[in-house]
Design a protein around this motif. Structure first.
Motif, short mmCIF file in Angstrom:
data_model
loop_
_atom_site.label_atom_id
_atom_site.label_comp_id
_atom_site.label_asym_id
_atom_site.label_seq_id
_atom_site.Cartn_x
_atom_site.Cartn_y
_atom_site.Cartn_z
N ASP A 29 0.82 -1.21 0.00
CA ASP A 29 0.00 0.00 0.00
C ASP A 29 0.86 1.26 0.00
O ASP A 29 0.49 2.27 -0.60
CB ASP A 29 -0.94 0.01 1.21
CG ASP A 29 -2.04 -1.05 1.08
OD1 ASP A 29 -2.32 -1.50 -0.05
OD2 ASP A 29 -2.61 -1.42 2.13
N GLU A 30 2.00 1.20 0.69
CA GLU A 30 2.88 2.38 0.76
C GLU A 30 3.52 2.72 -0.59
O GLU A 30 4.00 3.83 -0.78
CB GLU A 30 3.96 2.19 1.84
CG GLU A 30 4.97 1.11 1.54
CD GLU A 30 4.53 -0.32 1.86
OE1 GLU A 30 5.31 -1.23 1.58
OE2 GLU A 30 3.42 -0.53 2.38
N ASP A 31 3.52 1.76 -1.52
CA ASP A 31 4.11 1.99 -2.84
C ASP A 31 3.11 2.57 -3.84
O ASP A 31 3.51 3.03 -4.91
CB ASP A 31 4.64 0.67 -3.42
CG ASP A 31 5.72 0.05 -2.54
OD1 ASP A 31 6.61 0.79 -2.08
OD2 ASP A 31 5.65 -1.17 -2.30
N LEU A 32 1.83 2.52 -3.50
CA LEU A 32 0.78 2.92 -4.44
C LEU A 32 0.64 4.43 -4.56
O LEU A 32 0.73 5.16 -3.57
CB LEU A 32 -0.57 2.34 -4.03
CG LEU A 32 -0.70 0.84 -4.10
CD1 LEU A 32 -2.08 0.42 -3.62
CD2 LEU A 32 -0.46 0.33 -5.51
N ILE A 33 0.42 4.89 -5.77
CA ILE A 33 0.07 6.27 -6.06
C ILE A 33 -1.33 6.24 -6.63
O ILE A 33 -1.60 5.49 -7.58
CB ILE A 33 1.06 6.88 -7.08
CG1 ILE A 33 2.46 6.89 -6.49
CG2 ILE A 33 0.61 8.27 -7.49
CD1 ILE A 33 3.54 7.26 -7.48
N VAL A 34 -2.23 7.04 -6.07
CA VAL A 34 -3.62 7.06 -6.52
C VAL A 34 -3.82 8.31 -7.38
O VAL A 34 -3.51 9.42 -6.97
CB VAL A 34 -4.61 7.06 -5.33
CG1 VAL A 34 -6.04 7.11 -5.82
CG2 VAL A 34 -4.37 5.83 -4.47
N ALA A 45 -1.22 3.22 -9.26
CA ALA A 45 0.01 2.94 -10.01
C ALA A 45 1.18 2.85 -9.05
O ALA A 45 1.10 3.28 -7.90
CB ALA A 45 0.24 4.05 -11.03
N VAL A 46 2.27 2.27 -9.55
CA VAL A 46 3.55 2.29 -8.83
C VAL A 46 4.52 3.08 -9.70
O VAL A 46 4.38 3.14 -10.91
CB VAL A 46 4.10 0.88 -8.52
CG1 VAL A 46 3.26 0.18 -7.50
CG2 VAL A 46 4.25 0.04 -9.77
N VAL A 57 3.16 3.04 -13.47
CA VAL A 57 2.70 1.77 -14.02
C VAL A 57 1.38 1.39 -13.36
O VAL A 57 1.31 1.23 -12.14
CB VAL A 57 3.75 0.66 -13.82
CG1 VAL A 57 3.29 -0.63 -14.48
CG2 VAL A 57 5.11 1.10 -14.35
N LYS A 58 0.34 1.27 -14.19
CA LYS A 58 -1.00 0.95 -13.67
C LYS A 58 -1.00 -0.39 -12.96
O LYS A 58 -0.39 -1.35 -13.41
CB LYS A 58 -2.02 0.89 -14.82
CG LYS A 58 -2.26 2.19 -15.50
CD LYS A 58 -3.28 1.99 -16.61
CE LYS A 58 -3.33 3.15 -17.56
NZ LYS A 58 -4.28 2.88 -18.67
N ILE A 59 -1.71 -0.41 -11.84
CA ILE A 59 -1.82 -1.62 -11.03
C ILE A 59 -3.03 -2.43 -11.49
O ILE A 59 -4.10 -1.91 -11.72
CB ILE A 59 -2.02 -1.26 -9.55
CG1 ILE A 59 -0.81 -0.49 -9.03
CG2 ILE A 59 -2.30 -2.49 -8.70
CD1 ILE A 59 0.47 -1.26 -9.09
N SER A 60 -2.79 -3.73 -11.58
CA SER A 60 -3.88 -4.66 -11.89
C SER A 60 -3.46 -6.03 -11.39
O SER A 60 -2.31 -6.24 -11.01
CB SER A 60 -4.12 -4.70 -13.41
OG SER A 60 -3.00 -5.26 -14.06
#
Length: 115
Positions: A29-34, A45-46, A57-60
């Protein structure tokens, strides 16, 4: 520095390798950018930085699978290329042997030649 929002499937190979180096065990969660796109869609994304670009890079679920299977995939690709190189070397060697044999055969001195 430019920022690019991109799907992992479209990443250049060197950036994909950098992504794996940065998150070898996945991302938290700490790596995520919303991000909120202009149409209101929320994208997670990360971040992967290169000298001139920040890739978001989009998260999926596909990205999670990609990261976990990346090492396996690379090993298979390396094994396949090594096998292909070995086959090419064997074929080249076999063709040279065949050419040498046909050059050494003289019908007049060939013991199997019945006249």
């Amino acid at each position: 520095m430019k920022r690019v929002l991109i799907d992992y499937k479209k990443l250049p190979r060197d950036v994909a390798a950098l992504l794996i180096d940065l998150y070898p065990h996945g991302y938290g969660d700490e790596d995520l950018i919303v991000l909120k796109k202009p149409n209101g869609e929320i994208v997670e994304a990360v971040e992967v930085k290169t000298d001139d670009t920040i890739y978001l890079v989009k998260i999926s679920q596909s990205l999670a699978n990609f990261i976990s299977n990346f090492e396996e995939t690379i090993e298979r690709e390396l094994e396949n290329s090594a096998v292909e190189e070995t086959i090419a070397e064997v074929e080249t060697s076999s063709n040279q042997d065949f050419e040498n044999e046909s050059l050494d055969t003289d019908p007049e001195t060939d013991s199997d030649n019945i006249t």
